[in-house]
Design an enzyme around this catalytic site. Structure first.
Site, PDB file in Angstrom:
ATOM      1  N   HIS A  70      -0.326  50.651  34.652  1.00 34.63           N
ATOM      2  CA  HIS A  70      -0.795  50.145  33.364  1.00 34.63           C
ATOM      3  C   HIS A  70      -1.634  48.914  33.649  1.00 34.63           C
ATOM      4  O   HIS A  70      -1.309  48.140  34.546  1.00 34.63           O
ATOM      5  CB  HIS A  70       0.456  49.763  32.539  1.00 34.63           C
ATOM      6  CG  HIS A  70       0.209  49.670  31.076  1.00 34.63           C
ATOM      7  ND1 HIS A  70       0.665  48.621  30.322  1.00 34.63           N
ATOM      8  CD2 HIS A  70      -0.423  50.505  30.213  1.00 34.63           C
ATOM      9  CE1 HIS A  70       0.336  48.820  29.061  1.00 34.63           C
ATOM     10  NE2 HIS A  70      -0.321  49.960  28.960  1.00 34.63           N
ATOM     11  N   ARG A 132      -6.965  56.685  31.410  1.00 34.95           N
ATOM     12  CA  ARG A 132      -6.624  56.712  29.986  1.00 34.95           C
ATOM     13  C   ARG A 132      -7.094  55.402  29.357  1.00 34.95           C
ATOM     14  O   ARG A 132      -6.904  54.334  29.928  1.00 34.95           O
ATOM     15  CB  ARG A 132      -5.103  56.825  29.838  1.00 34.95           C
ATOM     16  CG  ARG A 132      -4.630  56.752  28.376  1.00 34.95           C
ATOM     17  CD  ARG A 132      -3.125  56.660  28.301  1.00 34.95           C
ATOM     18  NE  ARG A 132      -2.654  55.355  28.721  1.00 34.95           N
ATOM     19  CZ  ARG A 132      -1.410  55.094  29.146  1.00 34.95           C
ATOM     20  NH1 ARG A 132      -0.520  56.054  29.211  1.00 34.95           N
ATOM     21  NH2 ARG A 132      -1.059  53.881  29.502  1.00 34.95           N
ATOM     22  N   THR A 166       1.625  51.160  18.079  1.00 40.58           N
ATOM     23  CA  THR A 166       2.213  50.002  18.748  1.00 40.58           C
ATOM     24  C   THR A 166       3.340  49.341  17.950  1.00 40.58           C
ATOM     25  O   THR A 166       4.256  48.759  18.509  1.00 40.58           O
ATOM     26  CB  THR A 166       1.087  48.984  19.045  1.00 40.58           C
ATOM     27  OG1 THR A 166       0.044  49.690  19.727  1.00 40.58           O
ATOM     28  CG2 THR A 166       1.546  47.814  19.884  1.00 40.58           C
ATOM     29  N   HIS A 202       1.611  57.587  21.645  1.00 37.93           N
ATOM     30  CA  HIS A 202       2.613  56.595  22.064  1.00 37.93           C
ATOM     31  C   HIS A 202       3.236  56.060  20.775  1.00 37.93           C
ATOM     32  O   HIS A 202       2.606  55.289  20.053  1.00 37.93           O
ATOM     33  CB  HIS A 202       1.891  55.494  22.848  1.00 37.93           C
ATOM     34  CG  HIS A 202       2.765  54.408  23.379  1.00 37.93           C
ATOM     35  ND1 HIS A 202       3.385  54.489  24.608  1.00 37.93           N
ATOM     36  CD2 HIS A 202       3.110  53.209  22.864  1.00 37.93           C
ATOM     37  CE1 HIS A 202       4.069  53.368  24.823  1.00 37.93           C
ATOM     38  NE2 HIS A 202       3.931  52.583  23.767  1.00 37.93           N
ATOM     39  N   HIS A 204       6.122  54.102  18.654  1.00 39.71           N
ATOM     40  CA  HIS A 204       7.239  53.147  18.643  1.00 39.71           C
ATOM     41  C   HIS A 204       8.198  53.467  17.510  1.00 39.71           C
ATOM     42  O   HIS A 204       7.834  54.078  16.508  1.00 39.71           O
ATOM     43  CB  HIS A 204       6.703  51.708  18.566  1.00 39.71           C
ATOM     44  CG  HIS A 204       6.424  51.149  19.932  1.00 39.71           C
ATOM     45  ND1 HIS A 204       7.367  50.461  20.650  1.00 39.71           N
ATOM     46  CD2 HIS A 204       5.326  51.239  20.713  1.00 39.71           C
ATOM     47  CE1 HIS A 204       6.852  50.119  21.819  1.00 39.71           C
ATOM     48  NE2 HIS A 204       5.605  50.581  21.887  1.00 39.71           N
ATOM     49  N   HIS A 297      36.612  71.886  11.897  1.00 37.78           N
ATOM     50  CA  HIS A 297      35.568  72.139  12.895  1.00 37.78           C
ATOM     51  C   HIS A 297      36.158  72.803  14.144  1.00 37.78           C
ATOM     52  O   HIS A 297      35.645  73.799  14.634  1.00 37.78           O
ATOM     53  CB  HIS A 297      34.892  70.819  13.290  1.00 37.78           C
ATOM     54  CG  HIS A 297      34.044  70.233  12.209  1.00 37.78           C
ATOM     55  ND1 HIS A 297      32.722  69.896  12.404  1.00 37.78           N
ATOM     56  CD2 HIS A 297      34.324  69.931  10.924  1.00 37.78           C
ATOM     57  CE1 HIS A 297      32.228  69.405  11.277  1.00 37.78           C
ATOM     58  NE2 HIS A 297      33.186  69.413  10.369  1.00 37.78           N
TER      59      HIS A 297
HETATM   60  C1  HCA Z   1       2.043  47.189  25.547  1.00 33.44           C
HETATM   61  C2  HCA Z   1       1.599  47.913  24.301  1.00 33.44           C
HETATM   62  C3  HCA Z   1       1.649  49.411  24.389  1.00 33.44           C
HETATM   63  C4  HCA Z   1       0.497  49.970  25.207  1.00 33.44           C
HETATM   64  C5  HCA Z   1       0.364  51.455  25.213  1.00 33.44           C
HETATM   65  C6  HCA Z   1      -0.735  51.990  26.113  1.00 33.44           C
HETATM   66  C7  HCA Z   1       1.600  49.887  22.920  1.00 33.44           C
HETATM   67  O1  HCA Z   1       3.229  46.912  25.659  1.00 33.44           O
HETATM   68  O2  HCA Z   1       1.221  46.897  26.392  1.00 33.44           O
HETATM   69  O3  HCA Z   1      -1.322  51.239  26.886  1.00 33.44           O
HETATM   70  O4  HCA Z   1      -1.017  53.182  26.033  1.00 33.44           O
HETATM   71  O5  HCA Z   1       2.653  50.186  22.366  1.00 33.44           O
HETATM   72  O6  HCA Z   1       0.521  49.882  22.353  1.00 33.44           O
HETATM   73  O7  HCA Z   1       2.867  49.837  24.949  1.00 33.44           O
HETATM   74 CU    CU Z   2       4.354  50.533  23.622  1.00 34.23          CU
END
Ligand code: HCA
Ligand code: CU
Length: 398
Positions: A70, A132, A166, A202, A204, A297
């Protein structure tokens, strides 16, 4: 076939208090590889030299999964990532209005220039590198900014665009604020420009919707979905690996590509070394996920497990089990006796009744009864009581 990117070693290590040594990271990576995830996001090497070391070692371990780093959208960070010998590079840079104005103090054009510069540099350094680009906080950014930045990134050599929720902002079924909308819109808009990157998501879990949103993205044709072991990550974390895999199988993905019976070992390892326990009622990996308790059950599942189970624990290399307590009935005691090899006692109605009574008393302490460890002593006690009653020595109990 949708691909899975596991970020236990990156997003997961962003859980407050969590630290995995390079040795532990290697074990986790090996588990993930064995399970069959496609990409392992192993960390951001610019954070610490020990993280860089762990990524380098994992990259050299000969795993089937692609190993990724990353990176901030900075040349020196990308250099550090490439020095680890990774196959995959994830660069993130937000194009939300607030971020551009309040944090970076640049306009969209300058942001795009920066993205192009960094991506082109990475591609030049390593031609077969999978890159990416994530417009961080994608779903709270103006869609036109996201499209402009994503298009420029793909033209500069990016293979994957990740839609990052995020802050856990999206909701399935919402006309605009859903992952479905974002995946569809981005794919269509990029296609119009002759661009066909893979789309990653991604999600959360701030509202408890990470898995629902990931499945919403899957329905819209997302190519890659991010997960972590136990759903670890910043704040409420992200999508849980085991939960996603089971749901994808449910939706028709072929399980043969994944070795699901390794999941429990991975979860145990990560739980132990993150010092975060797995709640007993957690789907799939919780201790109670396939445990039956209440009398009705247990009586039903003694005939057919499917009466109270829609998932088959065998695909995870597990069996269903039963618990004893206040809610138990005769069948549970009989099954528990069989479980510990005392099936002969199960026919003794009198004794089974006594054991049940005693279990109900013990249950008031409010913690689970361990069948293997505690039932033998309960039997012994009840057998003595039974014997005393039969011999009318102790009229008190009759
Ligand atoms: C982070 C934020 C991230 C990045 C996701 C990504 C997010 O902690 O740096 O780089 O694809 O939730 O946006 O995890
Ligand atoms: Cu994240």
């Amino acid at each position: 076939m949708v691909q899975i990117l596991d970020s236990t070693l990156r997003e997961g290590e962003q859980t407050p208090g969590v630290y995995f040594s390079p040795e532990k990271k290697m074990v986790i990576a090996q588990f993930l590889d064995q399970i069959g995830v496609d990409i392992i996001e192993a960390g951001n090497p610019a954070v610490d030299s020990e993280i860089a070391l762990a990524i380098t070692r994992i990259s050299q371990a000969g795993l089937n999964a692609k190993i990724g780093a990353h990176s901030l959208c900075k040349i020196d960070n990308v250099r550090k990532a490439l020095d680890c010998g990774v196959d995959f590079l994830g660069v993130f840079f937000s194009v939300s209005k607030k971020r551009l104005q309040q944090d970076y103090n640049i306009n969209l054009d300058a942001a795009i220039e920066k993205i192009i510069e960094v991506v082109s540099f990475a591609k030049e350094q390593k031609h077969d590198l999978l890159i990416r680009y994530t417009p961080e906080d994608t779903v709270r950014s103006p869609i036109e900014n996201v499209i402009a930045a994503a298009s420029a990134a793909v033209e500069a050599g990016v293979d994957i665009i990740s839609i990052a929720d995020t802050t856990g902002y999206t909701t399935p079924f919402h006309p605009q604020r859903s992952m479905y909308f974002y995946v569809k819109t981005l794919k269509e808009e990029l296609k119009k420009r002759g661009l066909h990157p893979q789309i990653e998501v991604h999600c959360h879990n701030d509202k408890g919707l990470a898995l629902a949103n990931a499945l919403d993205a899957y329905r819209a044709g997302a190519d890659i979905i991010d997960v972590t072991t136990m759903g670890l990550g910043e704040r409420a974390g992200i999508v849980d690996l085991a939960e996603l895999m089971i749901n994808l199988i449910d939706m028709g993905e072929e399980e043969k590509n994944w070795q699901l019976n390794t999941i429990d070992d991975l979860y145990k390892f990560v739980s132990e070394h993150s010092h975060i326990s797995i709640p007993p009622h957690k789907p799939i990996t919780g201790k109670n996920a396939f445990t039956h308790y209440a009398g009705v059950h247990v009586k039903a599942i003694a005939k057919d497990e499917q009466l109270y189970q829609s998932l088959n624990p065998h695909i995870l290399g597990k069996k269903s089990s039963l618990a004893l307590g206040m809610q138990s009935g005769y069948t549970a005691v009989q099954l528990a006796l069989k479980q510990i090899g005392k099936g002969d006692l199960a026919e003794n109605q009198d004794l089974v009744g006594k054991i049940l009574q005693e279990i109900k008393v013990i249950a008031k302490r409010g913690t689970p009864i361990d069948i293997e460890k505690e039932l033998p002593a309960i039997i012994e006690h009840c057998t003595i009581v039974n014997h005393l009653i039969k011999n009318e020595i102790c009229s008190f109990y009759s």
